[in-house]
Enzyme design. Structure first.
Site, mmCIF file in Angstrom:
data_model
loop_
_atom_site.group_PDB
_atom_site.id
_atom_site.type_symbol
_atom_site.label_atom_id
_atom_site.label_comp_id
_atom_site.label_asym_id
_atom_site.label_seq_id
_atom_site.Cartn_x
_atom_site.Cartn_y
_atom_site.Cartn_z
ATOM 1 N N ASP A 155 0.870 -1.181 0.000
ATOM 2 C CA ASP A 155 0.000 0.000 0.000
ATOM 3 C C ASP A 155 0.904 1.228 0.000
ATOM 4 O O ASP A 155 2.020 1.184 0.536
ATOM 5 C CB ASP A 155 -0.905 0.000 1.241
ATOM 6 C CG ASP A 155 -2.153 0.855 1.050
ATOM 7 O OD1 ASP A 155 -3.261 0.300 0.996
ATOM 8 O OD2 ASP A 155 -2.004 2.097 0.930
ATOM 9 N N LYS A 208 -0.780 2.726 7.372
ATOM 10 C CA LYS A 208 -1.576 1.503 7.275
ATOM 11 C C LYS A 208 -0.663 0.270 7.256
ATOM 12 O O LYS A 208 -0.883 -0.712 7.953
ATOM 13 C CB LYS A 208 -2.392 1.558 5.975
ATOM 14 C CG LYS A 208 -3.795 1.021 6.111
ATOM 15 C CD LYS A 208 -4.504 1.067 4.769
ATOM 16 C CE LYS A 208 -5.550 2.138 4.660
ATOM 17 N NZ LYS A 208 -6.183 2.191 3.344
ATOM 18 N N THR A 242 -14.062 -2.950 -7.795
ATOM 19 C CA THR A 242 -15.294 -2.799 -8.577
ATOM 20 C C THR A 242 -15.089 -1.659 -9.577
ATOM 21 O O THR A 242 -14.861 -0.522 -9.170
ATOM 22 C CB THR A 242 -16.467 -2.469 -7.640
ATOM 23 O OG1 THR A 242 -16.509 -3.469 -6.624
ATOM 24 C CG2 THR A 242 -17.789 -2.439 -8.392
ATOM 25 N N LEU A 270 -17.176 -9.857 -0.974
ATOM 26 C CA LEU A 270 -17.239 -9.953 0.494
ATOM 27 C C LEU A 270 -18.045 -8.819 1.117
ATOM 28 O O LEU A 270 -18.063 -7.696 0.633
ATOM 29 C CB LEU A 270 -15.837 -10.019 1.109
ATOM 30 C CG LEU A 270 -14.881 -8.834 1.025
ATOM 31 C CD1 LEU A 270 -15.189 -7.796 2.072
ATOM 32 C CD2 LEU A 270 -13.464 -9.350 1.218
ATOM 33 N N GLU A 283 -18.669 -6.574 4.522
ATOM 34 C CA GLU A 283 -18.035 -6.171 5.770
ATOM 35 C C GLU A 283 -18.794 -6.843 6.915
ATOM 36 O O GLU A 283 -20.008 -7.038 6.844
ATOM 37 C CB GLU A 283 -18.052 -4.656 5.909
ATOM 38 C CG GLU A 283 -17.109 -4.012 4.920
ATOM 39 C CD GLU A 283 -17.174 -2.505 4.924
ATOM 40 O OE1 GLU A 283 -17.528 -1.926 5.964
ATOM 41 O OE2 GLU A 283 -16.860 -1.913 3.883
ATOM 42 N N CYS A 323 -20.086 0.578 -0.890
ATOM 43 C CA CYS A 323 -20.300 -0.178 -2.130
ATOM 44 C C CYS A 323 -21.646 0.106 -2.795
ATOM 45 O O CYS A 323 -21.699 0.708 -3.862
ATOM 46 C CB CYS A 323 -20.164 -1.666 -1.860
ATOM 47 S SG CYS A 323 -18.493 -2.117 -1.393
ATOM 48 N N LYS A 369 -22.585 3.835 -4.191
ATOM 49 C CA LYS A 369 -21.747 4.355 -5.288
ATOM 50 C C LYS A 369 -21.737 3.405 -6.477
ATOM 51 O O LYS A 369 -21.607 3.834 -7.622
ATOM 52 C CB LYS A 369 -20.335 4.699 -4.807
ATOM 53 C CG LYS A 369 -19.498 3.552 -4.268
ATOM 54 C CD LYS A 369 -18.438 3.073 -5.237
ATOM 55 C CE LYS A 369 -17.596 1.969 -4.622
ATOM 56 N NZ LYS A 369 -16.862 1.166 -5.556
ATOM 57 N N LYS A 379 -23.758 -0.225 8.916
ATOM 58 C CA LYS A 379 -24.456 -1.462 9.310
ATOM 59 C C LYS A 379 -23.742 -2.006 10.546
ATOM 60 O O LYS A 379 -22.628 -1.572 10.858
ATOM 61 C CB LYS A 379 -24.463 -2.485 8.179
ATOM 62 C CG LYS A 379 -23.087 -3.031 7.833
ATOM 63 C CD LYS A 379 -23.226 -4.164 6.842
ATOM 64 C CE LYS A 379 -21.898 -4.870 6.619
ATOM 65 N NZ LYS A 379 -21.997 -5.955 5.673
#
Ligand code: UDX
Length: 443
Positions: A36, A41, A128, A160, A162, A270, A273, A333
């Site tokens: 990355d 991170k 995506t 996947l 989250e 996801c 957008k 969520k």
């Protein structure tokens, strides 16, 4: 290398998707180098800390690091030298001021990696992307890689969720291999061998179809949620009950109950957008009409947020200003600390803007929420933010909130009013305990 050998993997981009993929692949036995450009991170991950909330992932990171098979870097050169299969896992957010996907990070990843690819290798996109991106990136890789056309591109969309990321990665419903050659298919097969051995179905297809599968899946899920929420609007108009209606539809196994839960609607990094980017891309390629309904799916979903604020206003006798409002939930969520396009925070901010004294609590997303919206007030627990509240509004259906007893909450609030934005509570139980209980789509 001998192409029948187990490939060495790199993962470019260590967000929710990339970090999970890298960790799981190392646990499954692959040598993995995760890369990355974000040094902080990478330092965290290398030190054994997952930089976001994902159940089960910290334990697997420890296991992967201990095995010695997972390493981290910020160097494209190192990634290029190491890998036989390079997974692109960078984000494709919405472009500010447009519905289009922002491909800046995907392009930067390819431009950063390709000049270091000097032998036969496979670049497998997982991000995506708008259909047609993989074809364009193929040209870019061939142009920039010293190995030229020996480097191939494939698309392998990721599904996947989250909160269930580990399980979805280790035991996916299906794998989609979008490839341009038998060699690319064989390389992906080798890179997923332990998962394929579980009997996981594989769809082999072309690049464009693989790109489309992902946006089609997310559009379908978003449509299903907005469908039931549109029915909730109808229920509201006639005094019918959306919960009973949804339960009745769910028992038809052609329809099924998944993604048919009415309430505040979808958010996250996801679904919102992706449907916008899909509609935008479809318009660009001249088939806008085919997916024009996605604009309506988006509009229904946005109305849920406004309607939740209306419900609070109604319950408070016509105005928000001056009232103390406890907001339960900030994440988009439960079991996530992700606040991207979070309906909960949208509602909290709107009520704050209308002059409500809003206090927010979330079990995992408080730090992210504080950073993004410092103007809101936050508390230390569900009961803490409910102290002296005129109304409690459940916005994210964490189990912690569902488990709170009406009588325990009654002891701290000023008025026994609750809005259940997620149909997560037992209405009968709350009403029996003397609460004014309201939920979207229920009389
Ligand atoms: C989604 C897709 O499920 C996943 O396959 C894809 O790879 C990425 O996008 P995610 O964003 O993690 O995953 O969340 P998901 O569990 O799909 O929930 C999306 C949103 O829909 C959440 O805000 C959730 O609260 C909402 N939702 C979900 C509903 O409002 N009702 C439902 O019945 C289901």
């Amino acid at each position: 290398m001998n192409q029948t050998e187990t490939p060495r993997l790199t993962v470019i981009g260590t967000g929710y998707l990339g970090a999970t993929h890298a960790i799981c692949m190392a646990v499954l036995g692959f040598e993995v180098l995760a890369m990355d450009v974000d040094e902080r991170k990478i330092a965290k991950l290398a030190g054994g800390e997952v930089p976001f909330f994902e159940p089960g992932l910290p334990e697997l990171l420890a296991k992967a690091l201990e095995s010695g098979r997972l390493r981290f870097t910020t160097s494209f050169a190192e990634a290029g030298a190491f890998g036989d299969v390079h997974f692109l896992c960078v984000g494709t957010p919405q472009t500010p001021g447009s519905d289009a996907a922002d491909l800046t990070y995907v392009d930067a990843a390819v431009r950063g990696l390709a000049p270091h690819l000097d032998r036969r290798a496979l670049v497998a996109g997982k991000s995506t992307v708008p259909v047609g991106t993989a074809a364009r990136l193929t040209g870019l890789v061939h142009e920039l890689a010293p190995a030229g056309t020996d480097v191939e591109l494939a698309w392998n969309p990721e599904f996947l969720r989250e909160g269930f990321a580990v399980d979805d990665t280790m035991h996916p419903d299906r794998l989609v291999f979008g490839v341009a050659s038998d060699w690319a298919y064989e390389r992906l097969t080798a890179a997923f061998q332990p998962i394929l051995e579980q009997g996981t179905p594989v769809i082999r297809t072309d690049l464009a179809t693989a790109e489309l599968v992902k946006v089609a899946a997310n559009s379908f899920l978003a449509t299903k949620i907005s469908y039931i929420n549109a029915m909730a609007e109808v229920c509201e108009a006639v005094g019918a009950d959306i919960k009973d209606l949804a339960d009745s539809l769910a028992l038809d196994d052609r329809i099924g109950g998944k993604f048919l839960k009415p309430g505040l609607g979808f958010g996250g990094g996801c679904l919102p957008k992706d449907i916008r980017a899909f509609a935008h891309r479809a318009e660009e390629i001249g088939v806008g009409q085919a997916v024009a309904f996605l604009r309506e799916v988006d509009a229904i979903n946005r109305r849920r947020r406004a309607r939740t604020v209306d419900l609070v206003r109604e319950l408070l006798g016509g105005q928000i200003s001056g009232y103390r409002i406890a907001c339960w939930g900030a994440a988009f969520k439960p079991n996530s600390d992700d606040i991207r396009d979070a309906p909960a925070l949208d509602v909290a901010r709107t009520m704050h803007g209308l002059g409500g004294h809003v206090r927010v609590f979330d079990p995992a997303a408080l730090d992210n929420a504080r950073r993004a919206f410092p103007e809101l007030r936050y508390g230390e627990s569900a009961l803490d933010v409910a102290r002296d509240a005129d109304v409690v509004v459940l916005l994210t259906e964490w189990a912690d909130f569902r488990e709170i007893e009406p009588d325990a909450l009654a002891e701290v609030v000023r008025s026994k009013r609750i809005v259940d934005g997620r149909h997560a509570l037992d209405a009968g139980k709350w009403r029996a305990a003397g609460w004014e209980y309201r939920a979207l789509g229920r009389s």
